[in-house]
Design an enzyme around this catalytic site. Structure first.
Site, PDB file in Angstrom:
ATOM      1  N   HIS A  83       2.219  48.597 -11.923  1.00 28.66           N
ATOM      2  CA  HIS A  83       1.479  48.583 -13.192  1.00 28.66           C
ATOM      3  C   HIS A  83       2.312  49.008 -14.400  1.00 28.66           C
ATOM      4  O   HIS A  83       1.893  48.810 -15.533  1.00 28.66           O
ATOM      5  CB  HIS A  83       0.250  49.488 -13.087  1.00 28.66           C
ATOM      6  CG  HIS A  83       0.564  50.945 -13.134  1.00 28.66           C
ATOM      7  ND1 HIS A  83       1.146  51.620 -12.090  1.00 28.66           N
ATOM      8  CD2 HIS A  83       0.382  51.870 -14.119  1.00 28.66           C
ATOM      9  CE1 HIS A  83       1.307  52.880 -12.417  1.00 28.66           C
ATOM     10  NE2 HIS A  83       0.845  53.072 -13.634  1.00 28.66           N
TER      11      HIS A  83
ATOM     12  N   TYR B 298      16.901  37.446  -3.532  1.00 25.25           N
ATOM     13  CA  TYR B 298      15.579  37.679  -4.141  1.00 25.25           C
ATOM     14  C   TYR B 298      14.633  36.534  -3.795  1.00 25.25           C
ATOM     15  O   TYR B 298      13.468  36.765  -3.430  1.00 25.25           O
ATOM     16  CB  TYR B 298      15.742  37.805  -5.652  1.00 25.25           C
ATOM     17  CG  TYR B 298      14.456  37.979  -6.415  1.00 25.25           C
ATOM     18  CD1 TYR B 298      13.788  39.202  -6.409  1.00 25.25           C
ATOM     19  CD2 TYR B 298      13.906  36.930  -7.152  1.00 25.25           C
ATOM     20  CE1 TYR B 298      12.604  39.360  -7.113  1.00 25.25           C
ATOM     21  CE2 TYR B 298      12.730  37.090  -7.858  1.00 25.25           C
ATOM     22  CZ  TYR B 298      12.082  38.309  -7.841  1.00 25.25           C
ATOM     23  OH  TYR B 298      10.908  38.470  -8.535  1.00 25.25           O
TER      24      TYR B 298
ATOM     25  N   LYS C 244      10.982  36.585  -1.751  1.00 27.13           N
ATOM     26  CA  LYS C 244       9.729  36.066  -2.313  1.00 27.13           C
ATOM     27  C   LYS C 244       9.131  34.961  -1.440  1.00 27.13           C
ATOM     28  O   LYS C 244       7.905  34.884  -1.268  1.00 27.13           O
ATOM     29  CB  LYS C 244       9.970  35.550  -3.738  1.00 27.13           C
ATOM     30  CG  LYS C 244      10.141  36.661  -4.764  1.00 27.13           C
ATOM     31  CD  LYS C 244       8.882  37.496  -4.885  1.00 27.13           C
ATOM     32  CE  LYS C 244       8.959  38.544  -5.966  1.00 27.13           C
ATOM     33  NZ  LYS C 244       7.728  39.348  -6.070  1.00 27.13           N
TER      34      LYS C 244
ATOM     35  N   ASN D  30       9.888  31.869 -16.061  1.00 27.87           N
ATOM     36  CA  ASN D  30      10.576  32.996 -16.702  1.00 27.87           C
ATOM     37  C   ASN D  30       9.624  33.716 -17.654  1.00 27.87           C
ATOM     38  O   ASN D  30       8.958  33.078 -18.477  1.00 27.87           O
ATOM     39  CB  ASN D  30      11.792  32.490 -17.488  1.00 27.87           C
ATOM     40  CG  ASN D  30      12.792  31.792 -16.590  1.00 27.87           C
ATOM     41  OD1 ASN D  30      13.536  32.417 -15.857  1.00 27.87           O
ATOM     42  ND2 ASN D  30      12.786  30.465 -16.644  1.00 27.87           N
TER      43      ASN D  30
ATOM     44  N   HIS E 277      16.765  40.126 -17.609  1.00 29.05           N
ATOM     45  CA  HIS E 277      16.786  38.672 -17.643  1.00 29.05           C
ATOM     46  C   HIS E 277      17.288  38.193 -19.002  1.00 29.05           C
ATOM     47  O   HIS E 277      17.480  38.974 -19.920  1.00 29.05           O
ATOM     48  CB  HIS E 277      15.387  38.118 -17.364  1.00 29.05           C
ATOM     49  CG  HIS E 277      14.946  38.284 -15.950  1.00 29.05           C
ATOM     50  ND1 HIS E 277      14.101  39.294 -15.538  1.00 29.05           N
ATOM     51  CD2 HIS E 277      15.247  37.586 -14.826  1.00 29.05           C
ATOM     52  CE1 HIS E 277      13.887  39.199 -14.236  1.00 29.05           C
ATOM     53  NE2 HIS E 277      14.576  38.172 -13.779  1.00 29.05           N
TER      54      HIS E 277
ATOM     55  N   ARG F  96      15.537  26.356 -19.757  1.00 30.03           N
ATOM     56  CA  ARG F  96      14.587  27.296 -19.181  1.00 30.03           C
ATOM     57  C   ARG F  96      13.237  27.187 -19.893  1.00 30.03           C
ATOM     58  O   ARG F  96      13.148  26.777 -21.049  1.00 30.03           O
ATOM     59  CB  ARG F  96      15.102  28.738 -19.299  1.00 30.03           C
ATOM     60  CG  ARG F  96      16.331  29.051 -18.457  1.00 30.03           C
ATOM     61  CD  ARG F  96      16.005  29.036 -16.977  1.00 30.03           C
ATOM     62  NE  ARG F  96      17.171  29.393 -16.177  1.00 30.03           N
ATOM     63  CZ  ARG F  96      18.063  28.532 -15.704  1.00 30.03           C
ATOM     64  NH1 ARG F  96      17.925  27.239 -15.967  1.00 30.03           N
ATOM     65  NH2 ARG F  96      19.072  28.947 -14.961  1.00 30.03           N
TER      66      ARG F  96
END
Length: 314
Positions: A12, A137, A141, A166, A180, A210
């Protein structure tokens, strides 16, 4: 979800989790259950079990994850795969064991093949080779997605997985090593303006494309899907529009008011050449993004300045 339901938002304090909490609070949900990392280490199976057994959770938004950009993923692949796998296994398994009614798992579009057909449909999952710079990563996921699918199939649970594009927004990470691309550029241009630097160096060629989604839009989509989607398949969450890294850098430069030069370091990796997702499934379910990139960048820079002391100290 009922207004008096007990809803656990894992992660959170982060970019995604904090946006989900804000959205839920705005909607009148008043039994939100949140724990900081110091209060609950999600990589500790026993502690996670004790938490779920004592809190009687109805719904879970699994937004907790170890995240980072190209540099962090390249330098710390072991941490990225290990910590994310442990978090997913612990939260998903204890959600099942304690009878959580529904869980939403936050994945990432990095799960898709590096050279996936554009725009990327949900069916592209496991259809090709992953991008090497964030493979660890992505594999973690993908495992989370398959874990949700497997529990649904074997145990009859209702766990859904969403793949956001993104992201950016409040509580983003502006650390130059672990952030990022979008927050990293905001920080770079701000620092260069403040220091009077004649140029800003951007990794790669600037040619990769992107797509960027504001975290408040993501939160709204997640809560919408929690209420309106029970299907077995993953769902992309994005805007369906893209721009090059060069174009993004130019927009951020203009918003910040930096007057120097942009230089591209072509010795550094570009990452995936293009990564725009197909959001037709999400749109057909009745949800579309509402925050444009220009609006989002303006809001992001205002929030960056308001929280500058905390950001600079990170």
């Amino acid at each position: 979800m009922e207004k008096d339901a007990r809803i656990y938002v894992a992660g959170h304090k982060g970019l995604v989790g904090s946006a989900i909490v804000r959205n839920l609070q705005d909607r009148g949900f008043h039994h939100l259950v949140c724990r900081t990392h110091d209060e609950l280490d999600l990589t500790d199976y026993q502690k996670v079990g004790e938490f779920f057994q004592s809190e009687n959770i109805d719904y879970v938004f699994l937004a907790a994850a170890k995240v980072g950009g190209i540099l962090a993923n390249s330098q710390y692949p072991a941490e990225f795969i290990k910590e994310n796998l442990m978090i997913e296994i612990n939260v998903i398994d204890w959600s099942y064991k304690t009878g959580v009614r529904k869980l939403l798992f936050l994945g990432s579009t990095c799960i898709y093949p590096r050279m996936a057909e554009q725009p990327i449909r949900e069916s592209e999952l496991l259809n090709g080779t992953l991008e090497p710079t964030n493979e660890a990563y992505a594999l973690a996921k993908i495992t989370g997605i398959k874990m949700c699918e497997s529990y649904n199939k074997q145990y009859g649970t209702n766990y859904i997985s969403v793949m956001p594009t993104n992201l950016y927004g409040p509580n983003d990470n502006y650390n130059q090593v672990t952030s990022h691309v979008l927050p990293a550029l905001v920080r770079k241009f701000y620092d260069a303006k403040r220091s009077g630097d004649p140029y800003v160096t951007v990794w790669g060629t600037g040619r990769p494309k992107r797509e960027f989604l504001h975290s408040d839009d993501l939160a709204d989509a997640c809560i919408y899907l929690m209420d309106h989607y029970d299907g077995p398949d993953i769902v992309n969450i994005g805007v369906g529009k893209e721009l090059t890294i060069r174009e993004l850098a130019e927009r951020i430069k203009k918003i910040i008011g930096y007057t120097g030069e942009i230089r591209f370091d072509t010795s550094k990796p570009d990452g995936t050449p293009r990564k725009m997702i197909d959001v037709s499934k999400l749109n057909d379910l009745g949800w579309k993004a509402t925050i444009s990139l220009d609006q989002g960048l303006e809001r992001t820079y205002r929030e960056f300045l308001l929280n500058l002391n905390e950001i600079v100290d990170r």
